[in-house]
Design a protein around this motif. Structure first.
Motif, mmCIF file in Angstrom:
data_model
loop_
_atom_site.group_PDB
_atom_site.id
_atom_site.type_symbol
_atom_site.label_atom_id
_atom_site.label_comp_id
_atom_site.label_asym_id
_atom_site.label_seq_id
_atom_site.Cartn_x
_atom_site.Cartn_y
_atom_site.Cartn_z
ATOM 1 N N SER A 1 64.311 1.698 -38.552
ATOM 2 C CA SER A 1 65.584 1.185 -39.438
ATOM 3 C C SER A 1 64.872 0.622 -40.681
ATOM 4 C CB SER A 1 65.935 0.121 -38.348
ATOM 5 O OG SER A 1 65.299 -1.199 -38.147
ATOM 6 N N SER A 2 63.928 0.001 -40.583
ATOM 7 C CA SER A 2 63.269 -0.848 -41.710
ATOM 8 C C SER A 2 62.258 0.346 -42.708
ATOM 9 C CB SER A 2 62.596 -2.039 -41.600
ATOM 10 O OG SER A 2 61.292 -1.726 -40.654
ATOM 11 N N LEU B 1 70.214 10.270 -42.452
ATOM 12 C CA LEU B 1 70.325 11.727 -41.740
ATOM 13 C C LEU B 1 69.046 11.606 -41.320
ATOM 14 C CD1 LEU B 1 71.156 14.439 -41.068
ATOM 15 C CD2 LEU B 1 70.625 15.122 -43.296
ATOM 16 N N TRP B 2 67.845 11.356 -42.118
ATOM 17 C CA TRP B 2 66.430 11.577 -41.625
ATOM 18 C C TRP B 2 66.219 10.433 -40.410
ATOM 19 C CZ3 TRP B 2 62.930 14.787 -40.814
ATOM 20 C CH2 TRP B 2 61.479 14.187 -40.890
ATOM 21 N N GLU B 3 66.650 9.373 -40.700
ATOM 22 C CA GLU B 3 66.723 8.476 -39.418
ATOM 23 C C GLU B 3 67.252 9.274 -38.031
ATOM 24 O OE1 GLU B 3 67.397 3.830 -39.042
ATOM 25 O OE2 GLU B 3 69.297 5.196 -39.183
ATOM 26 N N PHE B 4 68.437 9.606 -38.203
ATOM 27 C CA PHE B 4 68.975 10.159 -36.943
ATOM 28 C C PHE B 4 67.930 11.563 -36.459
ATOM 29 C CE2 PHE B 4 71.323 13.809 -35.659
ATOM 30 C CZ PHE B 4 71.922 13.253 -34.472
ATOM 31 N N ILE B 5 67.676 12.169 -37.395
ATOM 32 C CA ILE B 5 66.857 13.178 -36.852
ATOM 33 C C ILE B 5 65.591 13.166 -36.190
ATOM 34 C CG2 ILE B 5 65.597 15.351 -37.706
ATOM 35 C CD1 ILE B 5 67.659 15.715 -39.860
ATOM 36 N N MET C 1 75.455 6.098 -30.083
ATOM 37 C CA MET C 1 75.939 4.481 -29.714
ATOM 38 C C MET C 1 75.256 3.594 -30.971
ATOM 39 S SD MET C 1 78.183 3.549 -27.742
ATOM 40 C CE MET C 1 78.150 2.088 -27.649
ATOM 41 N N TYR C 2 74.154 4.054 -31.522
ATOM 42 C CA TYR C 2 73.393 3.199 -32.475
ATOM 43 C C TYR C 2 74.062 3.263 -33.798
ATOM 44 C CZ TYR C 2 69.522 2.222 -35.710
ATOM 45 O OH TYR C 2 68.796 1.359 -36.671
ATOM 46 N N ALA D 1 62.431 3.498 -31.111
ATOM 47 C CA ALA D 1 62.514 4.274 -32.236
ATOM 48 C C ALA D 1 63.392 3.879 -33.282
ATOM 49 C CB ALA D 1 62.811 5.676 -32.034
ATOM 50 N N ALA D 2 64.704 3.580 -32.872
ATOM 51 C CA ALA D 2 65.672 2.960 -33.971
ATOM 52 C C ALA D 2 65.120 1.751 -34.649
ATOM 53 C CB ALA D 2 67.113 2.730 -33.371
ATOM 54 N N PHE D 3 64.737 0.882 -33.815
ATOM 55 C CA PHE D 3 63.938 -0.461 -34.162
ATOM 56 C C PHE D 3 63.021 -0.212 -35.311
ATOM 57 C CE2 PHE D 3 61.197 -4.167 -33.675
ATOM 58 C CZ PHE D 3 61.910 -5.166 -34.343
#
Length: 425
Positions: free
Chosen positions: A378-379, A385-389, A56-57, A373-375
């Motif tokens: 994100s910066s 891809l690395w962010e998702f992992i 959803m992110y 974690a996403a917040f």
């Protein structure tokens, strides 16, 4: 959560004189028979839920608590696949496991009402206490991050939290409910499950009529599917547009009708062993129907089936057809998943046993971890891809750590809905 022990018909393999195998049905003792596949499917369903929320992110157009700057339109097609059944599967499995416990309680007339009251009390403690704990402690950081990321909030968390738990706060009046800013957010499944369980517990003596031999017609998957699809289509046609999903317990009538009926379906499947066996035997038929109808839904979403939107608005017959397609797809996925689970997941597993015990802590904290974690990332991470992992690893690790800590302290076991005394079996 309750483990799926039950004494009723279960398949075993018997060899014929020519060496072929065939399935037979036997009666097992309540203390020896257990539906391991329900534990496994519940773990899988919650796993799907966790990664759905991570998706959803990143998914394009669909609103969520926090969104990535990089979004993918085709991710919708993948998520629609599980959209059809992910929450229904949780309610279905919950009903099947609950039926196991209810049969045991109601089979003893002398202690029936005492056992029922005790069961309801235990369910309240293990569902409502974690719900309240989640609302006051776990959900608060998620709400704070969401509004901070959107730019609507600039105050420190300590100041926000005081307003969050104050039912008379003047902060964000437009976002408040009757209890102020306090919300159950992704934990809506818990109050719904408790209310449905309480109703089922009270009505179970009446519901058990489906066990009578004269209703052998229910053991036919075709007949049962027609009946289920007819009722679910009526719910879809009459309630979906009038009461869109809101997760408001008092006004979410489409969701109530849909999920409560799914729980009734689960009860019937558990009370009719021959039907359960038929679902397993026809699993490939169910899967084929599910894939075909999912394909139709995706083709329509990509405008490859003509002006279906106009026909939906002008033709009731076409709306009924669409309703049947959507509902049959929903039921076919549930039947296929249940059938394959019964066939291939009905053996004990240490991994499943471990994860099954920790499902509630995982469920309670997973979305807050995802959002935070996403917040944070994100910066700080340039690669999507690395962010998702990283989000995935942090979420799984955070859930696991929460469970490991919670199970070691009596107070936390109580707050997270874990058994106060570890079951060694």
């Amino acid at each position: 959560m309750t483990q799926a022990y039950v004494g009723q018909e279960a398949p075993f393999v018997n060899r014929t004189s020519n060496g072929e195998t065939r399935e037979k049905v036997v009666i097992d003792s309540p203390s020896t028979q257990r539906y391991f596949e329900l534990d496994a499917l519940r773990v899988i369903a919650f796993g799907v839920l966790i990664f759905y929320h991570i998706g959803m992110y990143y998914v394009l157009e669909w609103g969520w608590h926090i969104k990535s700057d990089v979004q993918f339109p085709l991710l919708q097609d993948v998520m629609i696949l599980t959209n059809q059944w992910r929450m229904s599967l949780l309610f279905l499995i919950s009903a099947m496991v609950f039926t196991v416990v209810l049969r045991r309680a109601y089979d003893n007339p002398k202690s029936r009402w005492r056992e029922s009251f005790l069961l309801l009390w235990q369910r309240a403690l293990r569902i409502l206490i974690p719900l309240l704990f989640g609302m006051f402690v776990i959900v608060a950081p998620q709400v704070y991050v969401e509004w901070t990321a959107s730019g609507a909030l600039t105050m420190p968390f300590s100041e926000f939290y005081i307003a969050y738990i104050n039912p008379n706060t003047g902060l964000f009046i437009d976002k408040q409910s009757v209890i102020g800013l306090l919300t159950w957010n992704h934990l809506w499944f818990l109050p719904y499950l408790f209310v449905y369980s309480a109703i089922i517990l009270l009505l179970f003596p009446l519901i058990r009529f489906v066990e009578v031999k004269e209703l052998r017609v229910l053991d036919s998957l075709a007949v049962f599917s027609i009946l289920a699809v007819f009722i679910m289509t009526a719910i879809w046609l009459e309630l979906r547009a009038v009461y869109p999903t809101s997760h408001d317990l008092l006004n979410d009538w489409y969701s109530h009708a849909k999920y409560f009926f799914v729980m009734l379906v689960g009860i019937v499947v558990m009370l009719r062993p021959a039907l359960y066996a038929e679902i397993m035997n026809r699993r490939y038929v169910s899967l084929t129907i599910a894939i075909l109808l999912y394909s139709v839904i995706i083709l329509d979403r990509h405008n490859m089936l003509g002006p279906t939107g106009e026909l939906m608005a002008s033709s009731r017959g076409f709306r009924i057809l669409v309703g049947v397609i959507v509902v049959l797809n929903h039921w076919a996925w549930l039947a296929a998943i249940l059938g394959f689970g019964r066939k291939y997941l009905s053996s004990p597993s240490r991994v499943v046993n471990y994860l099954n015990k920790g499902i509630l802590p995982y469920y309670i904290v997973h979305q807050t971890i995802i959002v935070m974690a996403a917040f944070y990332l994100s910066s700080r991470v340039s690669s999507t891809l690395w962010e998702f992992i990283s989000i995935s690893l942090l979420t799984v690790a955070g859930c696991a750590l929460t469970y490991e800590i919670a199970k070691r302290f009596l107070v936390l076991r109580f707050l997270f809905g874990l058994r106060l005394h570890e079951n060694k079996k």
